[in-house]
Design a protein around this motif. Structure first.
Motif, PDB file in Angstrom:
ATOM      1  N   THR A   1     -10.387  63.571 -10.494  1.00 26.94           N
ATOM      2  CA  THR A   1      -9.456  63.182  -9.441  1.00 26.94           C
ATOM      3  C   THR A   1      -9.196  61.687  -9.473  1.00 26.94           C
ATOM      4  OG1 THR A   1     -10.235  64.997  -8.065  1.00 26.94           O
ATOM      5  CG2 THR A   1      -9.046  63.243  -6.959  1.00 26.94           C
ATOM      6  N   GLU A   2     -10.262  60.897  -9.581  1.00 25.60           N
ATOM      7  CA  GLU A   2     -10.093  59.445  -9.606  1.00 25.60           C
ATOM      8  C   GLU A   2      -9.325  59.000 -10.843  1.00 25.60           C
ATOM      9  OE1 GLU A   2     -10.653  57.174  -7.207  1.00 25.60           O
ATOM     10  OE2 GLU A   2     -11.045  58.984  -6.062  1.00 25.60           O
ATOM     11  N   PHE A   3      -9.603  59.608 -11.981  1.00 20.80           N
ATOM     12  CA  PHE A   3      -8.889  59.266 -13.209  1.00 20.80           C
ATOM     13  C   PHE A   3      -7.395  59.522 -13.040  1.00 20.80           C
ATOM     14  CE2 PHE A   3      -6.910  60.860 -17.107  1.00 20.80           C
ATOM     15  CZ  PHE A   3      -6.951  59.703 -17.874  1.00 20.80           C
ATOM     16  N   LEU A   4      -7.048  60.687 -12.493  1.00 21.13           N
ATOM     17  CA  LEU A   4      -5.635  61.018 -12.329  1.00 21.13           C
ATOM     18  C   LEU A   4      -4.951  60.103 -11.319  1.00 21.13           C
ATOM     19  CD1 LEU A   4      -5.802  64.903 -12.489  1.00 21.13           C
ATOM     20  CD2 LEU A   4      -4.949  63.338 -14.239  1.00 21.13           C
ATOM     21  N   LYS A   5      -5.668  59.697 -10.267  1.00 22.34           N
ATOM     22  CA  LYS A   5      -5.101  58.748  -9.309  1.00 22.34           C
ATOM     23  C   LYS A   5      -4.796  57.415  -9.991  1.00 22.34           C
ATOM     24  CE  LYS A   5      -7.145  60.368  -5.006  1.00 22.34           C
ATOM     25  NZ  LYS A   5      -8.128  60.065  -3.955  1.00 22.34           N
ATOM     26  N   HIS A   6      -5.740  56.929 -10.810  1.00 26.47           N
ATOM     27  CA  HIS A   6      -5.529  55.654 -11.502  1.00 26.47           C
ATOM     28  C   HIS A   6      -4.413  55.769 -12.533  1.00 26.47           C
ATOM     29  CE1 HIS A   6      -8.835  54.062  -9.338  1.00 26.47           C
ATOM     30  NE2 HIS A   6      -9.753  54.730  -9.984  1.00 26.47           N
ATOM     31  N   LEU A   7      -4.326  56.894 -13.196  1.00 28.42           N
ATOM     32  CA  LEU A   7      -3.248  57.115 -14.153  1.00 28.42           C
ATOM     33  C   LEU A   7      -1.899  57.096 -13.434  1.00 28.42           C
ATOM     34  CD1 LEU A   7      -2.554  57.735 -17.107  1.00 28.42           C
ATOM     35  CD2 LEU A   7      -2.759  60.163 -16.540  1.00 28.42           C
ATOM     36  N   GLY A   8      -1.840  57.730 -12.261  1.00 27.02           N
ATOM     37  CA  GLY A   8      -0.620  57.700 -11.452  1.00 27.02           C
ATOM     38  C   GLY A   8      -0.252  56.285 -11.040  1.00 27.02           C
TER      39      GLY A   8
ATOM     40  N   LEU B   1      -5.540  70.498  -9.131  1.00 25.38           N
ATOM     41  CA  LEU B   1      -6.361  70.768 -10.296  1.00 25.38           C
ATOM     42  C   LEU B   1      -7.812  70.852  -9.838  1.00 25.38           C
ATOM     43  CD1 LEU B   1      -6.410  70.490 -13.587  1.00 25.38           C
ATOM     44  CD2 LEU B   1      -7.143  68.185 -13.050  1.00 25.38           C
ATOM     45  N   VAL B   2      -8.464  71.982 -10.118  1.00 25.01           N
ATOM     46  CA  VAL B   2      -9.886  72.136  -9.810  1.00 25.01           C
ATOM     47  C   VAL B   2     -10.606  72.157 -11.147  1.00 25.01           C
ATOM     48  CG1 VAL B   2     -11.640  73.560  -8.704  1.00 25.01           C
ATOM     49  CG2 VAL B   2      -9.328  73.497  -7.754  1.00 25.01           C
TER      50      VAL B   2
END
Length: 142
Positions: A100-107, A92-93
């Motif tokens: 990116t950090e939000f999606l990592k934490h969500l994962g 995702l760009v």
């Protein structure tokens, strides 16, 4: 109609364009497998839109992210979805800082609580374990 890119032009030999898409502002976005980057052509000219040009699969801000073989691209609003044929990833760009950090934490939350494991055995983790894991990830990101 104006021709923006031609395969026979000298600069096209420097690129291996796999896919082209148009964003909401009318700019051409394309994947270049040779440079391992996503490029953007708008009224300001041609510029690197994502990827630092090194082979890899590292996530990060647009210009620090790595691609191995960026292939497909799709534009939705101001966001691009780029497929990497070598790693099997969709990246995702986004112009939004911190995505990116939000999606990592969500994962991390999904993994700790087994949300994505429908029909499979989830790893048991307490709330304390999940909190510790998230704090560790946040400390590494800052």
């Amino acid at each position: 109609m104006t021709t923006s890119l031609r395969n026979s032009e000298p600069h096209s030999r420097e690129r291996d364009i796999a896919c082209v898409a148009v964003d909401e502002e009318g700019a051409l976005c394309f994947t270049d497998m040779k440079s391992r980057q996503v490029w953007k052509m708008d009224s300001d000219g041609l510029s690197v839109h994502a990827g630092k040009g090194q082979q890899g699969a590292t996530d990060g801000s647009a210009l620090l992210a790595e691609f191995s073989q960026p292939y497909g691209i799709c534009c939705e609003g101001r966001t691009q979805y780029v497929t990497d044929a070598s790693t099997g990833c969709v990246k995702l760009v986004s112009p939004l800082d911190g995505t990116t950090e939000f999606l990592k934490h969500l994962g991390d939350l999904y993994r700790n609580f087994g949300v994505h494991l429908k029909g499979q055995n989830a790893i048991d983790a307490s709330l304390v374990d999940a909190k510790t894991c998230l704090q560790y990830r946040i400390s590494r990101a800052t």
